[in-house]
Design an enzyme around this catalytic site. Structure first.
Site, PDB file in Angstrom:
ATOM      1  CB  SER A 157      -1.026   0.035   1.224  1.00  0.00           C
ATOM      2  OG  SER A 157      -0.271   0.043   2.353  1.00  0.00           O
ATOM      3  CE1 TYR A 158       5.751   5.105   2.714  1.00  0.00           C
ATOM      4  CE2 TYR A 158       7.400   3.881   1.699  1.00  0.00           C
ATOM      5  CZ  TYR A 158       6.997   4.836   2.293  1.00  0.00           C
ATOM      6  OH  TYR A 158       8.259   5.861   2.557  1.00  0.00           O
TER       7      TYR A 158
END
Length: 255
Positions: A157-158
């Site tokens: 997600s980062y």
């Protein structure tokens, strides 16, 4: 360093109360720029603002704000303009994510956290700051990550948020170049309080990581990362836009 050309200019730094963001704030304050720092912890903001003002004799405005909240971002921009009458540089540094969690173990809420705090926040700040950056022919410096460039484990997600920021930055560089605004991206690898704790807890892994960095060290948030940010906001970088700079001591080597 830059002959006072940044003196009195207004710089917004998200997540500027600690870590890399605070190092960037110190670098700009050292050049005489007035600073706006944002974050979620009021006490951290107040302490950081007071220290910057006392040490560098500049004006510092600390504004509590969640970058993923559109109205909060509008308020930061309005308060900045009310205080300083201008915006010369926007540094989008803040990001929260579920680091260390594999992709298949992410919930939608985990993914939303990264996208809202990173990609949406950067979008909101850029959009709202644009009219004022156009007036000053200012600069935008967005932060991405080697997690997206190189596919780091446990960073789905980062990495998604950071690669979204890189793509948006390139489009903005193309759309805003005619207004004299340059937009660039930095992918840092810097020593932070969190990394210091990790070094103490996992000394062997830390040594291995250091040995994989050609320059054999992590960046200093103020001199290394902040120094490049100051350069990108200066006249010396006025012909540089749409680029991604990997400040990773050589570990970011790529074609």
């Amino acid at each position: 360093m830059y002959n006072d050309e940044l003196k009195g200019k207004a710089v917004i730094i998200t997540g500027g109360s600690k870590g890399i963001g605070n190092g960037v704030a110190r670098a700009f304050a050292k050049e005489g720029a007035n600073i706006v720092i944002t974050g979620r912890n009021v006490t951290d903001l107040e302490n950081a603002a007071k220290k910057l003002e006392e040490e560098f004799n500049v004006q510092v405005l600390g504004i509590p704000a969640d970058g993923g909240n559109e109205e909060a971002v509008k308020s930061v921009i309005a308060k900045t303009v009310e205080k300083f009458g201008r915006i010369d540089c926007l540094v989008n540094n803040a990001q929260v994510s579920k680091s260390g969690t594999n992709l298949v173990d992410h919930s939608k809420e985990d993914f939303d956290m990264a996208i809202y705090s990173g990609l949406y926040a950067t979008f909101f700040y850029m959009r709202e700051a644009f009219p004022y950056l156009k007036e000053t022919k200012g600069s935008v410096i967005n932060f991405a990550s080697g997690a997206g460039l190189f596919g780091k484990l446990g960073q789905s997600s980062y990495a998604a948020a950071k690669e979204g920021i890189r793509g948006m930055s390139r489009v903005a560089a193309a759309e805003w170049g005619g207004f004299g605004i340059n937009v660039n991206v930095i992918c840092p690898l810097a020593m932070t309080p969190g990394l210091e704790r990790w070094k103490e807890e996992y000394p062997a892994l830390y040594e291995k990581t250091i040995n994989d960095i050609p320059l054999r060290r992590f960046a200093d948030p103020e001199t290394d990362i902040g120094g490049v940010c100051v350069f990108l906001a200066s006249n010396a970088a006025s012909y540089l836009t749409g680029e991604t700079i990997t400040l990773q001591g050589g570990s970011g080597l790529r074609p």
